[in-house]
Scaffold this motif. Structure first.
Motif, mmCIF file in Angstrom:
data_model
loop_
_atom_site.group_PDB
_atom_site.id
_atom_site.type_symbol
_atom_site.label_atom_id
_atom_site.label_comp_id
_atom_site.label_asym_id
_atom_site.label_seq_id
_atom_site.Cartn_x
_atom_site.Cartn_y
_atom_site.Cartn_z
ATOM 1 N N LEU A 58 0.474 -1.321 -0.488
ATOM 2 C CA LEU A 58 0.210 0.165 0.349
ATOM 3 C C LEU A 58 0.646 1.764 -0.044
ATOM 4 C CD1 LEU A 58 -2.879 -0.182 2.107
ATOM 5 C CD2 LEU A 58 -3.248 -0.520 0.000
ATOM 6 N N PHE A 59 2.144 0.706 0.221
ATOM 7 C CA PHE A 59 2.967 2.716 0.301
ATOM 8 C C PHE A 59 3.780 2.835 -0.702
ATOM 9 C CE2 PHE A 59 1.789 0.862 4.968
ATOM 10 C CZ PHE A 59 1.405 1.794 5.981
ATOM 11 N N GLU A 60 4.439 3.929 -0.665
ATOM 12 C CA GLU A 60 5.205 4.418 -2.133
ATOM 13 C C GLU A 60 6.061 4.119 -2.130
ATOM 14 O OE1 GLU A 60 4.239 9.151 -1.614
ATOM 15 O OE2 GLU A 60 5.867 8.227 0.355
ATOM 16 N N HIS A 61 6.943 3.189 -1.269
ATOM 17 C CA HIS A 61 8.248 2.604 -1.847
ATOM 18 C C HIS A 61 9.004 1.308 0.000
ATOM 19 C CE1 HIS A 61 11.694 2.235 -4.306
ATOM 20 N NE2 HIS A 61 12.502 2.323 -3.251
ATOM 21 N N GLY A 62 9.671 0.171 -0.910
ATOM 22 C CA GLY A 62 9.807 -0.608 -0.570
ATOM 23 C C GLY A 62 11.023 -1.009 -0.191
ATOM 24 N N GLU A 63 11.654 -0.597 1.133
ATOM 25 C CA GLU A 63 13.978 -0.533 0.978
ATOM 26 C C GLU A 63 13.678 -2.014 0.466
ATOM 27 O OE1 GLU A 63 15.846 -0.064 4.858
ATOM 28 O OE2 GLU A 63 15.359 1.702 4.149
#
Length: 133
Positions: A58-63
């Motif tokens: 759901l979030f903008e970016h995954g590390e």
């Protein structure tokens, strides 16, 4: 597995076990799936339950894998900082259930749940629960 099913669903569950980039690639491999998710969640306001990587998406970016998410919620999904704790974090922890949570009603204010993860999502206003530091 079909964008039309997602578009017609009253509620959506996106489970995930594995790597952030693999999950994103799996969504992108099905033509129209990402758009169907975005339209259903953002456009139609359908209830969405993301489990593990399904929530992270759901979030903008995954590390993990330096991968873009669906950007339906602001923020990045970082790896836990190495602070002498064992990573991945595995075990039972108490959570704080948000007052009025429909998802977690009737489980008590501070139930224990099992975690197996190396990454975490930022706290957002729509969270059903949080895990105290």
């Amino acid at each position: 597995s079909a964008p039309a099913d997602v578009a017609a669903a009253d509620r959506i569950v996106l489970p995930g076990v594995g790597a952030f980039a693999d999950c994103r690639n799996g969504l992108d491999a099905v033509a129209g799936m990402r758009e169907a998710l975005e339209q259903s969640v953002r456009g139609k306001g359908r209830p969405f339950l993301g489990i593990c990587i399904g929530l992270q998406m759901l979030f903008e970016h995954g590390e993990e894998g330096d991968t873009p998410g669906l950007a339906l919620l602001p923020g990045r999904v970082p790896r836990f900082a190495m602070t002498g704790l064992k990573i991945p974090h595995m075990g039972w922890n108490e959570i704080d259930v948000k007052a009025g949570s429909r998802l977690l009603r009737n489980v008590g204010e501070h139930p224990y749940v099992y975690f197996a993860h190396s990454y975490y999502v930022p706290v957002v206003n729509s969270a059903a629960a949080t895990c105290p530091g």
